[in-house]
Enzyme design. Structure first.
Site, PDB file in Angstrom:
ATOM      1  CD  GLU A   5     -72.817 -13.799  53.705  1.00 27.68           C
ATOM      2  OE1 GLU A   5     -71.717 -14.267  54.042  1.00 27.68           O
ATOM      3  OE2 GLU A   5     -73.867 -14.451  53.761  1.00 27.68           O
TER       4      GLU A   5
ATOM      5  CG  HIS B 157     -81.937 -14.623  60.780  1.00 25.09           C
ATOM      6  ND1 HIS B 157     -81.264 -15.428  61.659  1.00 25.09           N
ATOM      7  CD2 HIS B 157     -81.803 -15.205  59.571  1.00 25.09           C
ATOM      8  CE1 HIS B 157     -80.752 -16.458  61.004  1.00 25.09           C
ATOM      9  NE2 HIS B 157     -81.063 -16.355  59.737  1.00 25.09           N
TER      10      HIS B 157
HETATM   11  C1  LIG Z   1     -73.433 -15.076  57.120  1.00 28.21           C
HETATM   12  C2  LIG Z   1     -74.673 -15.793  56.764  1.00 28.21           C
HETATM   13  N1  LIG Z   1     -75.047 -15.857  55.482  1.00 28.21           N
HETATM   14  C3  LIG Z   1     -76.163 -16.512  55.140  1.00 28.21           C
HETATM   15  C4  LIG Z   1     -76.937 -17.118  56.080  1.00 28.21           C
HETATM   16  C5  LIG Z   1     -78.205 -17.846  55.704  1.00 28.21           C
HETATM   17  N2  LIG Z   1     -77.971 -19.268  55.843  1.00 28.21           N
HETATM   18  C6  LIG Z   1     -78.313 -19.922  56.965  1.00 28.21           C
HETATM   19  S1  LIG Z   1     -77.841 -21.495  56.937  1.00 28.21           S
HETATM   20  C7  LIG Z   1     -77.214 -21.355  55.399  1.00 28.21           C
HETATM   21  C8  LIG Z   1     -76.597 -22.535  54.728  1.00 28.21           C
HETATM   22  C9  LIG Z   1     -75.455 -23.014  55.500  1.00 28.21           C
HETATM   23  O1  LIG Z   1     -74.985 -24.186  54.959  1.00 28.21           O
HETATM   24  P1  LIG Z   1     -73.937 -25.061  55.751  1.00 28.21           P
HETATM   25  O2  LIG Z   1     -72.900 -24.190  56.343  1.00 28.21           O
HETATM   26  O3  LIG Z   1     -73.491 -26.114  54.837  1.00 28.21           O
HETATM   27  O4  LIG Z   1     -74.755 -25.674  56.966  1.00 28.21           O
HETATM   28  P2  LIG Z   1     -76.033 -26.600  56.923  1.00 28.21           P
HETATM   29  O5  LIG Z   1     -77.208 -25.696  56.877  1.00 28.21           O
HETATM   30  O6  LIG Z   1     -75.951 -27.469  55.718  1.00 28.21           O
HETATM   31  O7  LIG Z   1     -75.993 -27.349  58.182  1.00 28.21           O
HETATM   32  C10 LIG Z   1     -77.359 -20.072  54.930  1.00 28.21           C
HETATM   33  C11 LIG Z   1     -76.892 -19.606  53.611  1.00 28.21           C
HETATM   34  C12 LIG Z   1     -76.525 -17.006  57.412  1.00 28.21           C
HETATM   35  N3  LIG Z   1     -77.238 -17.528  58.419  1.00 28.21           N
HETATM   36  N4  LIG Z   1     -75.385 -16.372  57.729  1.00 28.21           N
END
Ligand SMILES: Cc1ncc(C[n+]2csc(CCOP(=O)(O)OP(=O)(O)O)c2C)c(N)n1
Lengths: 329, 320
Positions: free
Chosen positions: A62, A131
């Protein structure tokens, strides 16, 4: 007239502006290819029309997304970046609050940062407080930012188009619940001015100032109160900053009573600012004490009964209105 | 390193319990109004949390993220209380305040879970600092995804942990996707473990579907951490067999890629090995599965029969 959800209206605004102005690009997490495919979502189909060069999927970063907007805006582009949910604004806020908002002023007006940060907000999805946290008052507290929170699809389209054409950084907050309730949206090109509130309902007895999804709570309450002979005037703020004081003051002058309704938490919420404006500039008009109906001072809990408790509802608004109508002369 | 039969069986049990727990959730969340909010599952990734937590002592800490069920079960969280919280019931471990996304189980040293991507890392640094400050022979394990390694907090946390040689183990669960982005669409490095070298920290790559390898790597990292060797980054290569959440139809994940990884499922991988080595009989394995199924059934029943919190309970636990 076409009927669109608020997300679709945002989508139409983005398309029109991207077609009109090659400097406009969008960036964010999942704005091109996302985990959900729905025509109700704001960025649906944009990568297909404009290609990955103008619809940039970013890593989960972000601070860099926001900084990208700041840098690219000064360099002559028109960034529209997305921060997925309002609480993640905290991660983007250094670039928006400390940079986008201040740098134009700091340059003596020489550099400008015409960018838009779009965010989803609002409780009601059982997702919990990381959220669902409405931070509009934080953004509104920063000179140099404009803060826009539309309540209808038609306003969303016109306001976003204005935001993209504005020379200043604009924080544009979309209540997610509004994505799924279609409303009329003019097909043609139009701009809705930033900084102008809109009287969504005329009434003589009490002014209710609100914005975003709470407009619909106000409508519900107004309907019920009308049956009891109380006519509510609803001022849809649409823009928190710059604040349309004239419209608020004129309405309060007419009704003599003021209630502010917002979903965000109470202490430090934007209702306080509106109250202050009316105290300072409209006090003689008031026939009754000011009231506010807001979320309580707690993080938004996940469990449905708790979340419903959090979200301000018609009954609370009706009670506040009746109290000042009945006791306030 | 020799891993005892008991340890292997414990890890198998945890993986099976997690799978049953989440298979139940995958079905239950389809029922309208049954479970509020999102449903984020880790099917196929159970070896990471199960292996890492098996290497920990009870007072070691874990800090986890949005995909937390396995980590918490592996750390010993009560399945009934977890399930009830996921159902947002008053008997849940967080009285319905959290729901599925921010499950906090301090009773098993999993004091907070954050769904802000990258949020787990700085908190883990703080926990590890307290462990070092108080001269405890304890470590903190931080779970996060490959996507989180793109947040600034990842880089700041690794640097600080390395600078102060804090007893923290960064366990990156690289499931090849962050949301809809494949790993190579969000990072240029081939291995995230490479990023450890930027902070003068050991970075290890582990087959994340091999629970024994995860266990071993965590044991070694733990040993190093409690003897003043500082932090380690362990990148566990695994795969997200389901969508990001249950509403994600996986349109961007190639079908054959999913199938290829389903064949690498960590559970039969270990159970076949244990059966062939005679450490468990086929009947013993069946019994283990039945037992896990019973625990989950009981947890679901407990959750279903529990009441929702009363609306005014929203105002409980407000301290500031
Ligand atoms: C700061 C933030 N940005 C965006 C999100 C939305 N979001 C939730 S999970 C995710 C993907 C995360 O990917 P990863 O860290 O690889 O974990 P995975 O879901 O694959 O376990 C996103 C973009 C969030 N929860 N927090």
């Amino acid at each position: 007239m076409q009927k669109l959800g608020l997300g679709q209206a945002v989508n139409q605004a983005l398309r029109e502006e991207m077609r009109r102005d090659p400097r406009v690009f969008i960036a964010g997490e999942g704005v091109g290819v996302g985990i959900h495919n729905s025509p109700m979502l704001p960025t649906d189909g944009l990568v297909e029309e404009f290609g990955p060069g103008r619809v940039k999927d970013t890593p989960v970063s972000e601070a860099a997304i926001a900084g990208l907007a700041v840098g690219a805006a000064e360099a002559g582009l028109r960034p529209v970046v997305e921060i997925m949910f309002n609480p993640f604004f905290t991660l983007a806020s250094d670039m928006i609050v400390n940079h986008a908002a201040k740098l134009r002023y700091l340059s003596g007006g020489k550099s400008s940062f015409p960018l838009v940060v779009r965010m989803k907000s609002g409780a009601g999805f059982g997702a919990g407080c990381q959220h669902s946290h409405n931070l509009e008052a934080w953004a509104a507290h920063c000179p140099g930012l404009k803060v826009v929170m539309p309540s209808t699809p038609a306003d969303a389209k016109g306001l976003l188009k204005s935001a993209i054409r504005d020379e200043n950084p604009v924080v544009f907050i979309e209540n997610m619940g509004l994505y799924f309730t279609p409303g009329p949206v003019p097909q043609e090109e139009y701009l809705t001015p930033i900084g102008k509130a809109d009287i969504k309902r005329q009434g003589r007895d009490v002014t209710v100032v609100t914005w975003s999804s709470m407009l619909w709570v106000a409508f519900g309450a107004a309907e019920k109160l009308a049956g009891q002979g109380i006519e509510m005037e609803i001022v849809d703020l649409r823009t928190l900053t710059p604040l349309d004081k004239e419209t608020i003051l004129a309405s309060v002058k007419k009704t003599g009573r003021l209630v502010v309704l917002h979903e965000a938490t109470r202490t430090g919420g934007f209702a306080g600012e509106i109250a202050a404006v009316v105290m300072e500039d409209g006090f003689p008009s008031l026939k009754a004490p000011f009231r506010r109906v807001t979320g309580p001072d707690i993080p938004v809990p996940a469990s449905p009964p708790l979340e419903r408790f959090y979200i301000p509802d018609e009954e609370q608004l009706i009670a506040a209105v009746k109290e000042i109508v009945e006791t306030g002369g | 390193m020799q891993i005892s039969a008991d340890k292997k069986i414990e890890m198998l049990q945890t993986m099976i319990l997690t799978r049953k727990f989440e298979d139940a959730l995958a079905e239950l969340c389809k029922i309208e109004g049954k479970i509020p909010g999102m449903m984020i599952l880790c099917t196929g990734q159970e070896a990471v949390g199960s292996g890492a937590c098996a290497a920990l002592e009870p007072l070691d800490v874990i800090i986890t993220n949005h995909r937390s069920h396995n980590h918490l079960l592996a750390k010993g969280a009560d399945p009934g209380e977890l399930m009830a919280e996921i159902f947002c019931k008053s008997t849940g471990c967080n009285k319905g305040k959290s729901g599925t996304l921010h499950l906090a189980v301090p009773e098993v040293c999993a004091p907070c879970t954050t769904t802000v991507v990258g949020g787990s890392l700085p908190i883990a640094v703080g926990q590890a600092f307290a462990q070092q400050y108080r001269q405890q022979d304890r470590v903190t394990v931080c779970f996060f995804g490959d996507g989180a390694a793109d947040e600034g907090s990842f880089h700041e946390s690794l640097n600080l942990a390395s600078l102060w040689q804090l007893p923290v183990i960064f366990v990156c669960e690289n499931n090849l996707y962050a949301g809809a982005q494949r790993f190579d669409e969000h990072a240029r490095v081939k291995d995230l473990a490479q990023r450890a070298s930027a902070y003068a920290m050991p970075g290890r790559i582990v087959d994340g579907n091999d629970v024994l390898a995860v266990y071993q790597a965590t044991m070694e990292a733990r040993q190093s951490a409690v003897t003043g060797g500082g932090p380690t980054l362990i990148e566990c290569k695994t795969y997200r067999c389901r969508g990001h959440g249950e509403t994600d139809q996986q349109l961007y994940q190639p079908r054959d890629e999913i199938e290829k990884w389903q064949k690498k499922c960590p559970i039969p991988r270990l159970s076949d090995e244990l059966v062939s080595q005679g450490l468990i009989t086929p009947d013993g394995l069946k019994e283990m599965e039945t037992r896990a199924g019973d625990i989950v059934d009981q947890a679901v029943r407990f959750a279903e029969e529990s009441p929702y919190p009363l609306p005014e309970e929203a105002l409980d636990d407000v301290f500031a």
